[in-house]
Motif scaffolding. Structure first.
Motif, PDB file in Angstrom:
ATOM      1  N   VAL A 221      33.932  36.085  45.470  1.00 24.76           N
ATOM      2  CA  VAL A 221      34.864  35.559  44.465  1.00 24.76           C
ATOM      3  C   VAL A 221      35.628  36.712  43.810  1.00 24.76           C
ATOM      4  O   VAL A 221      36.853  36.687  43.662  1.00 24.76           O
ATOM      5  CB  VAL A 221      34.086  34.755  43.395  1.00 24.76           C
ATOM      6  CG1 VAL A 221      35.008  34.249  42.316  1.00 24.76           C
ATOM      7  CG2 VAL A 221      33.350  33.600  44.045  1.00 24.76           C
ATOM      8  N   LYS A 222      34.882  37.748  43.454  1.00 23.80           N
ATOM      9  CA  LYS A 222      35.482  38.892  42.779  1.00 23.80           C
ATOM     10  C   LYS A 222      36.424  39.651  43.731  1.00 23.80           C
ATOM     11  O   LYS A 222      37.499  40.096  43.338  1.00 23.80           O
ATOM     12  CB  LYS A 222      34.366  39.823  42.303  1.00 23.80           C
ATOM     13  CG  LYS A 222      34.680  40.537  41.022  1.00 23.80           C
ATOM     14  CD  LYS A 222      33.404  41.147  40.472  1.00 23.80           C
ATOM     15  CE  LYS A 222      33.690  42.013  39.293  1.00 23.80           C
ATOM     16  NZ  LYS A 222      32.461  42.572  38.721  1.00 23.80           N
ATOM     17  N   LEU A 223      35.993  39.750  44.980  1.00 22.44           N
ATOM     18  CA  LEU A 223      36.813  40.422  45.988  1.00 22.44           C
ATOM     19  C   LEU A 223      38.142  39.681  46.152  1.00 22.44           C
ATOM     20  O   LEU A 223      39.212  40.290  46.188  1.00 22.44           O
ATOM     21  CB  LEU A 223      36.043  40.431  47.322  1.00 22.44           C
ATOM     22  CG  LEU A 223      36.481  41.420  48.393  1.00 22.44           C
ATOM     23  CD1 LEU A 223      36.284  42.849  47.927  1.00 22.44           C
ATOM     24  CD2 LEU A 223      35.684  41.185  49.670  1.00 22.44           C
ATOM     25  N   GLY A 224      38.047  38.345  46.212  1.00 20.88           N
ATOM     26  CA  GLY A 224      39.245  37.520  46.348  1.00 20.88           C
ATOM     27  C   GLY A 224      40.171  37.668  45.150  1.00 20.88           C
ATOM     28  O   GLY A 224      41.393  37.763  45.302  1.00 20.88           O
ATOM     29  N   MET A 225      39.593  37.704  43.956  1.00 27.79           N
ATOM     30  CA  MET A 225      40.406  37.822  42.744  1.00 27.79           C
ATOM     31  C   MET A 225      41.146  39.166  42.704  1.00 27.79           C
ATOM     32  O   MET A 225      42.328  39.224  42.392  1.00 27.79           O
ATOM     33  CB  MET A 225      39.522  37.664  41.500  1.00 27.79           C
ATOM     34  CG  MET A 225      40.265  37.822  40.185  1.00 27.79           C
ATOM     35  SD  MET A 225      41.729  36.773  40.003  1.00 27.79           S
ATOM     36  CE  MET A 225      41.049  35.302  39.302  1.00 27.79           C
ATOM     37  N   TRP A 226      40.448  40.247  43.067  1.00 30.37           N
ATOM     38  CA  TRP A 226      41.115  41.560  43.051  1.00 30.37           C
ATOM     39  C   TRP A 226      42.219  41.643  44.116  1.00 30.37           C
ATOM     40  O   TRP A 226      43.258  42.257  43.891  1.00 30.37           O
ATOM     41  CB  TRP A 226      40.094  42.689  43.225  1.00 30.37           C
ATOM     42  CG  TRP A 226      39.441  43.050  41.922  1.00 30.37           C
ATOM     43  CD1 TRP A 226      38.153  42.814  41.551  1.00 30.37           C
ATOM     44  CD2 TRP A 226      40.065  43.686  40.792  1.00 30.37           C
ATOM     45  NE1 TRP A 226      37.942  43.266  40.263  1.00 30.37           N
ATOM     46  CE2 TRP A 226      39.082  43.809  39.783  1.00 30.37           C
ATOM     47  CE3 TRP A 226      41.347  44.172  40.535  1.00 30.37           C
ATOM     48  CZ2 TRP A 226      39.352  44.384  38.539  1.00 30.37           C
ATOM     49  CZ3 TRP A 226      41.621  44.749  39.296  1.00 30.37           C
ATOM     50  CH2 TRP A 226      40.628  44.848  38.321  1.00 30.37           C
ATOM     51  N   ALA A 227      41.981  41.007  45.277  1.00 32.37           N
ATOM     52  CA  ALA A 227      43.021  40.989  46.315  1.00 32.37           C
ATOM     53  C   ALA A 227      44.231  40.202  45.809  1.00 32.37           C
ATOM     54  O   ALA A 227      45.388  40.598  46.013  1.00 32.37           O
ATOM     55  CB  ALA A 227      42.473  40.354  47.596  1.00 32.37           C
ATOM     56  N   PHE A 228      43.963  39.089  45.114  1.00 32.95           N
ATOM     57  CA  PHE A 228      45.042  38.273  44.531  1.00 32.95           C
ATOM     58  C   PHE A 228      45.835  39.089  43.505  1.00 32.95           C
ATOM     59  O   PHE A 228      47.070  39.085  43.505  1.00 32.95           O
ATOM     60  CB  PHE A 228      44.437  37.022  43.881  1.00 32.95           C
ATOM     61  CG  PHE A 228      45.388  36.273  42.995  1.00 32.95           C
ATOM     62  CD1 PHE A 228      46.479  35.592  43.525  1.00 32.95           C
ATOM     63  CD2 PHE A 228      45.209  36.255  41.617  1.00 32.95           C
ATOM     64  CE1 PHE A 228      47.365  34.911  42.693  1.00 32.95           C
ATOM     65  CE2 PHE A 228      46.086  35.580  40.785  1.00 32.95           C
ATOM     66  CZ  PHE A 228      47.165  34.911  41.323  1.00 32.95           C
ATOM     67  N   LEU A 229      45.114  39.822  42.640  1.00 34.45           N
ATOM     68  CA  LEU A 229      45.797  40.615  41.615  1.00 34.45           C
ATOM     69  C   LEU A 229      46.613  41.743  42.251  1.00 34.45           C
ATOM     70  O   LEU A 229      47.705  42.068  41.774  1.00 34.45           O
ATOM     71  CB  LEU A 229      44.787  41.171  40.602  1.00 34.45           C
ATOM     72  CG  LEU A 229      44.038  40.135  39.762  1.00 34.45           C
ATOM     73  CD1 LEU A 229      43.088  40.810  38.801  1.00 34.45           C
ATOM     74  CD2 LEU A 229      44.996  39.217  39.007  1.00 34.45           C
ATOM     75  N   GLY A 230      46.080  42.316  43.340  1.00 33.99           N
ATOM     76  CA  GLY A 230      46.845  43.344  44.064  1.00 33.99           C
ATOM     77  C   GLY A 230      48.155  42.776  44.583  1.00 33.99           C
ATOM     78  O   GLY A 230      49.218  43.415  44.508  1.00 33.99           O
ATOM     79  N   SER A 231      48.102  41.523  45.092  1.00 32.04           N
ATOM     80  CA  SER A 231      49.316  40.880  45.610  1.00 32.04           C
ATOM     81  C   SER A 231      50.280  40.522  44.476  1.00 32.04           C
ATOM     82  O   SER A 231      51.500  40.541  44.653  1.00 32.04           O
ATOM     83  CB  SER A 231      48.962  39.639  46.436  1.00 32.04           C
ATOM     84  OG  SER A 231      48.515  38.598  45.588  1.00 32.04           O
ATOM     85  N   GLU A 232      49.720  40.207  43.306  1.00 27.04           N
ATOM     86  CA  GLU A 232      50.567  39.902  42.147  1.00 27.04           C
ATOM     87  C   GLU A 232      51.383  41.124  41.704  1.00 27.04           C
ATOM     88  O   GLU A 232      52.455  40.988  41.134  1.00 27.04           O
ATOM     89  CB  GLU A 232      49.698  39.410  40.980  1.00 27.04           C
ATOM     90  CG  GLU A 232      49.194  37.986  41.138  1.00 27.04           C
ATOM     91  CD  GLU A 232      50.174  36.960  40.591  1.00 27.04           C
ATOM     92  OE1 GLU A 232      50.906  36.355  41.404  1.00 27.04           O
ATOM     93  OE2 GLU A 232      50.216  36.779  39.356  1.00 27.04           O
ATOM     94  N   CYS A 233      50.827  42.325  41.959  1.00 28.07           N
ATOM     95  CA  CYS A 233      51.561  43.565  41.646  1.00 28.07           C
ATOM     96  C   CYS A 233      52.886  43.569  42.399  1.00 28.07           C
ATOM     97  O   CYS A 233      53.913  44.004  41.877  1.00 28.07           O
ATOM     98  CB  CYS A 233      50.762  44.801  42.058  1.00 28.07           C
ATOM     99  SG  CYS A 233      49.341  45.119  41.031  1.00 28.07           S
ATOM    100  N   LEU A 234      52.847  43.083  43.654  1.00 32.28           N
ATOM    101  CA  LEU A 234      54.072  43.046  44.461  1.00 32.28           C
ATOM    102  C   LEU A 234      55.064  42.028  43.907  1.00 32.28           C
ATOM    103  O   LEU A 234      56.264  42.271  43.875  1.00 32.28           O
ATOM    104  CB  LEU A 234      53.727  42.724  45.919  1.00 32.28           C
ATOM    105  CG  LEU A 234      53.100  43.914  46.662  1.00 32.28           C
ATOM    106  CD1 LEU A 234      52.238  43.450  47.811  1.00 32.28           C
ATOM    107  CD2 LEU A 234      54.180  44.855  47.165  1.00 32.28           C
ATOM    108  N   LEU A 235      54.565  40.878  43.454  1.00 31.09           N
ATOM    109  CA  LEU A 235      55.443  39.861  42.867  1.00 31.09           C
ATOM    110  C   LEU A 235      56.154  40.407  41.632  1.00 31.09           C
ATOM    111  O   LEU A 235      57.390  40.386  41.551  1.00 31.09           O
ATOM    112  CB  LEU A 235      54.635  38.605  42.493  1.00 31.09           C
ATOM    113  CG  LEU A 235      55.395  37.589  41.621  1.00 31.09           C
ATOM    114  CD1 LEU A 235      56.456  36.864  42.441  1.00 31.09           C
ATOM    115  CD2 LEU A 235      54.451  36.588  40.982  1.00 31.09           C
ATOM    116  N   PHE A 236      55.384  40.923  40.684  1.00 30.78           N
ATOM    117  CA  PHE A 236      55.996  41.410  39.447  1.00 30.78           C
ATOM    118  C   PHE A 236      56.787  42.700  39.686  1.00 30.78           C
ATOM    119  O   PHE A 236      57.770  42.955  38.987  1.00 30.78           O
ATOM    120  CB  PHE A 236      54.942  41.588  38.351  1.00 30.78           C
ATOM    121  CG  PHE A 236      54.620  40.296  37.666  1.00 30.78           C
ATOM    122  CD1 PHE A 236      55.491  39.734  36.747  1.00 30.78           C
ATOM    123  CD2 PHE A 236      53.462  39.606  37.964  1.00 30.78           C
ATOM    124  CE1 PHE A 236      55.224  38.518  36.136  1.00 30.78           C
ATOM    125  CE2 PHE A 236      53.177  38.392  37.349  1.00 30.78           C
ATOM    126  CZ  PHE A 236      54.064  37.850  36.434  1.00 30.78           C
TER     127      PHE A 236
END
Lengths: 195, 103
Positions: free
Chosen positions: A17-32
């Motif tokens: 779960v935590k691994l998935g969340m950090w990967a999601f946040l990494g991808s959000e860096c690209l969005l913002f």
């Protein structure tokens, strides 16, 4: 170092779960990153509309930024309370975090309304379009965070949290802190650095 | 006694106590105050570098302490900072193609 204290462990020994969340946040860096870059490129293109320096209310936005920053403190206190199995404090800090987030969003709505009255519509200029898109996307993220926080408070009260309670609170905390760090960047690059 | 034990267990797992989080929040608030002061006080040539450095310090402090990245598995740091570095690289190149940095 392995994190075996939380949730289901992956083959790496760390929580899926935590691994998935950090990967999601990494991808959000690209969005913002895309939204911030576009704003930086277009912030001087006012096309006869109001310039940023004419409409920005720095004291007001500074207070909003402070409110969001303090919501990160209350969020981390909620996570801390959840790890100590203190349900009362967890619910209290989650609610305070949601209220601080709602205050920030309310401030953003007020700011958008004031800017619109001063002549800055979404299609007035490239500055207006990129500004509303960037800050609007951020506002939507904060709103989603508030919904998640209030849902979590309701779920915790019914004691029906799927999986480990502390980990669920921590995951929502990670999302909330990410929203805060995005605003740290927006506040500096958009509001404090003049065109 | 029970609370102290819970505090200690939490610190062992996450590296900080509640008092530690409050100290970090006070530092963040002070840096925000300094940032806002640059709008009213003329910092001359230091204006832009000072603002950017303060922004980075705040960012790293929230990620390291509030998001526990400093105390957590390095895999999480890799995932997050990989996305961040990729974003900075891609968009710096994007802005460079529009001659943003030589305006």
């Amino acid at each position: 170092m392995t994190d075996v204290t939380h949730g289901h462990a992956s083959s790496t020994g760390i929580s899926n779960v935590k691994l998935g969340m950090w990967a999601f946040l990494g991808s959000e860096c690209l969005l913002f990153g895309g939204l911030i870059s576009t704003y930086m490129l277009y912030r001087g293109r006012v096309s006869g509309g109001p310039r940023p320096s004419q409409i920005f209310d720095i004291p007001f936005t500074s207070v909003s930024s402070f409110v969001l920053l303090m919501s990160s403190l209350t969020m981390v206190l909620a996570v801390s309370a959840a790890h100590k199995d203190d349900d009362r404090k967890t619910n209290l800090w989650l609610t305070v975090t949601a209220l601080l987030g709602a205050t920030f969003v309310g401030g953003q709505v007020y700011e958008f309304t004031a800017f619109y009255k001063e002549g800055l519509g979404f299609s007035t200029s490239l500055f207006g379009s990129s500004f509303y898109t960037l800050t609007g996307f951020h506002g939507v993220h904060v709103t989603v965070g508030i919904i998640m926080l209030m849902s979590l408070v309701g779920i915790l009260k019914r004691s029906s949290v799927p999986g480990k309670k502390a980990e669920v609170v921590e995951m929502i905390g990670l999302y909330w802190h990410f929203v805060d760090i995005v605003w740290i960047i927006i506040f500096t690059l958009v509001y404090l650095i003049p065109v | 006694m029970t609370t102290n034990t819970a505090d200690t267990t939490h610190e062992k797992q996450h590296g900080m106590s509640d008092a530690g989080y409050i100290r970090i929040a006070i530092i963040l608030a002070a840096i925000t105050g300094l940032e806002v002061s640059t709008y009213y006080v003329d910092f001359g040539v230091l204006f832009l570098p000072a603002l950017l450095i303060m922004m980075v310090i705040k960012f790293v402090m929230v990620v390291s302490y509030f998001m526990h990245l400093k105390f957590d598995n390095k895999m999480f740091s890799f995932l997050f900072y990989a996305g961040l570095v990729l974003a900075i690289g891609v968009y710096a190149a994007f802005l460079a193609t529009f001659k943003f940095f030589i305006q």
